[in-house]
Each structure stands twice: as C-alpha cells, then as structure tokens.
Design an enzyme around this catalytic site. Sequence first.
Site, PDB file in Angstrom:
ATOM      1  N   SER A   1      -6.750 -43.647 -15.556  1.00 17.94           N
ATOM      2  CA  SER A   1      -6.797 -45.086 -15.344  1.00 17.94           C
ATOM      3  C   SER A   1      -5.403 -45.687 -15.511  1.00 17.94           C
ATOM      4  CB  SER A   1      -7.776 -45.714 -16.350  1.00 17.94           C
ATOM      5  OG  SER A   1      -7.916 -47.087 -16.142  1.00 17.94           O
TER       6      SER A   1
ATOM      7  N   CYS B   1     -15.544 -37.357 -27.658  1.00 14.91           N
ATOM      8  CA  CYS B   1     -16.628 -37.090 -28.587  1.00 14.91           C
ATOM      9  C   CYS B   1     -16.919 -38.314 -29.434  1.00 14.91           C
ATOM     10  CB  CYS B   1     -16.245 -35.917 -29.500  1.00 14.91           C
ATOM     11  SG  CYS B   1     -15.736 -34.431 -28.599  1.00 14.91           S
TER      12      CYS B   1
END
Length: 503
Positions: free
Chosen positions: A324, A2
Amino acid sequence: MCGLAGIIGTGDKSKVQRMLDKIRHRGPDESGIFADENITLGHNRLTIIDLYHGRQPIKNEDGRYWLIYNGEIYNYQLLRKELKNHIFSTDTDSEVIIHLYEELSKNCVNYIDGMFALVIYDSKKKTIFIARDPLGIKPLYYGKTKEGYFAFASEIKALQEVTDDINEFPNGYIYTTENGFEKYYSIPQDPMYFADVDNIINGLRLRLEDSVRKRLIADVPVGVFLSGGLDSSLIAAIAAKYKKPLHSFAVGVEGSNDLKNARVVADYVGTIHHEFIYTEEDIKKVLPEVIYHLESCDPALVRSAVATYFVSKLASNYVKVVLSGEGADELFGGYHYLKNYSNPWKLQSELKYITRNLHNTNLQRVDRMTMAHSIEGRVPFLDVEVLRYAFKITPSFKINGREKIEKWILRKLAENYLPESIVWRRKEKFAIGTGTSEILNKIAESEISDAEYIKNRFLSNGFEIKSKEEMYYFKILKRFFNVDSFIKDMGRSRSLNDNQIYA
C-alpha cells in the site's frame, strides 16, 4: 500477520483464550497458548513465511525463551546467517527473533528491519521483554486488570475482555521487567541534503526500489492496492518490475476518479487488475463492522476505512499480502493544508509530527481493515531507510514552486515510472477519490439532528465531538466498546480543519 494476547502474573488460559477469540480474524490459520504460573501467552497465526511450521508461541532450543510475535522481518534471512550457534527447527522469521534475543538481549531491536509487535518470556528468570516497531505499523495495547496483572493484546477489543484500562504501547519503545519502558527509536534528523535534483531522485529511487523488493518476499501470493493516485501507483509500478504476474485492486462508487485512474495505471504497468464498485447501500451495510474493526470514530479514518475495507475484501479473494502507498503524504508533503506553511522548518516539524502519529491514523486504518479480512498490509514508503532519506530532503523540494505543488520530488521520481496524467494528478484523499466521503456525510446529516449534536457534543470526560459525522460514528462505536476508556487517546487526523471538512 498475527494477533497477540497475554497476561503477565497468572497462568489463566481461559481469559487469554477469550482474548484470542476476539481477534481470530488476525490469524485464522493456527492458534496456540503457552502458560506457566507466571504468564499466559496466546497467539493467532496468519501464515506468510514457512506455511507448515512455526506455530506460536515458539520456544528456543532448550525451552527457556518463549516468543509471540506479529509482523514481518524483512532481513530475517541475513540475520539467520549470522546466528551460527543456533539450531533452527523452522524457516520462519519468528525463530530468528528469538535467537537474536538470546544473543543481544534488548538490543536485538536495533538489528531488526521490519514491522513488529513482540513478546519474549524468560522462563528461567521469570522476566518479560516487549517491543513495538519504530513507527507502530503493528498495533499493541496494554493495561492492568482488576487483580493487578499486566495484560496486553493486538487490538482494544481483545484487551477489553479482561480490563478497561486501555493504553497504547508506544511505537519505538521496548519494555522490560527490570527497567520498564525505554525508547530505542526516534525519527532521525540528519543534515539536510541540498544536492541537485537528479542526485536526490536517484537516491530516493534506489531506496524505494529496495524497500518494495523486500516487501515482495512471501510464501503466499502478493498484490497491490491501486487507487490511481501517485503513491499507490508508484508502488505498483515498482512492484510490477520485480513480480509477475502482479495483482492490483481498486474500489469506488460508479464513475469515481479512483476507478478510472487505477485502470490507466494497471494497463500501463501491466498488472492483473480487479475492481469492486459499491453503492450507498453497501456502505450503510458494512459501516458498523468497519467501525468495530477500526476502533475509532474519527471521520477522516472512518471515511477512508470504508474504502479500505472493500478493497481488502476484494484482495482477500486473490492474495494474502498487499502493498500500500501509506506514508508518502507524511514524508513528502502530500496534504493540501501543508501548503499553508511558508516557513520550511515549521513544515519539516509538521511532517515529522504527522509521521510520528501515523500509528493512530492511516497505519491503524490499514492494519485493521486488512486484518479484518485476514490479509497482511505492507507499507514500502515507511521503510526506515526511505524515511531517513526523506527527512534529509530539504522541504522546498517537497512542496515546490509558486503553485506549491505537493510531493514535487516524488512526482519527479514517478516520471520515470508512470504516465504524466497520473504523475501530476491533483491529490485526492482515498475517501474522496472513491466517492465515499460525500455519501457518508449525507448519511450522518440524516441521522444526527442539529439539536442532538449541540446537546451531546461534549462528553462527561471533556472530549469534544467535532461534527455530526463524528457523533454518528461515535454512537456506533459505543455499541461495541467502553469508549470512555480510550477515546481521549484516539488518533485524530491533522489533515482536516475544525469542521471536519477536507482541506
């Protein structure tokens, strides 16, 4: 994931709305503002957990406490079970945080396992509580407005809507109205673990698998970035054990090493693989947007950010969350320059230094490029338990042997998951493996003359631009920002030498 924005001291919704508009990409699904005479809190939401509830700002049962929050709490379900005296109106992790704060006040951060930047307002006492996760995986900036109000936002571009006083909220810190800034987390230094290699590998395996499993939790599709290097390949291999089907994503110029090796790994671990091949023209086209989102002109970051921008754009067509491999080089000694450390204790200190500063380097790059495409990046290597264990491993197991093999202990673990050609592949930075760095260096050389560089290399505030490439990126950055307000605090990679050439 967000975007946060707010001003303490005023109920001016219009200013906070302008701030939110600048970071709409961080949360395009929902937006909300809470204001009274003392504060304005704004939030853009990217829905990951409980897709149909949990709009923020969110309040507790009686409306006394209000929360805005950016991040993911991986142990929120366990915490929720312990919060028996509260009525929950959503299944979100954000509501767990606000009730945990009711129970523990500022000590709540010691029980949260995740990445976060959060703000809680006590409307009864008119006080504020702000916290950022231990490593700064999630960004947060603050500053004083000309009226003397305290403003904050997830990105510099939003904060500069109301002030040029730009400061980074320090990772591992909290802020309270009563006490100001207080540190709650430091990278631990437990006694080093000199056990045999098999035991060390097993301990690392258990922690890393647990970290990956936690980061697969979502109510939306999850995938992995896959460069074909050791770090992303190991994360992909572990994730593929626990999630099927699993999407993987790779990018690069035609014929690049990353594309070739990523195909090998995807076939080996069984992912649904996607790739995007880009050209020099593609790079030129997106470079201003990359630098705008990155909020930096550091050459190492920009080079890797271009590739991360392309792979994030690719992934956004299929998933909303990606895992990742960031953090492995810092924890396990992956950069070539680290081989120059003959003293193991100095090597350990350097690894701690670059890990502490990840919030200004690779974590900033991953956060900004994923958020530019409204997807959430998660980094399993930087789980606090993985980090603690990594710094217990003696440095001789990280850079090992007469040939000084980097990340040796991680490679030994990876032998259980990946083909030998990937496990023992020589380290290549993302920008090199994708073929991006050479192109960018050539572009910069053509755009900045020797005379211009010599004339303008020192800024009026004393900041030194260390290469023509950095000067080229700096000129682009100045199109979007008052750069003088934050350039001295801008992160710069330690894995480059003075000439900005990869070591």
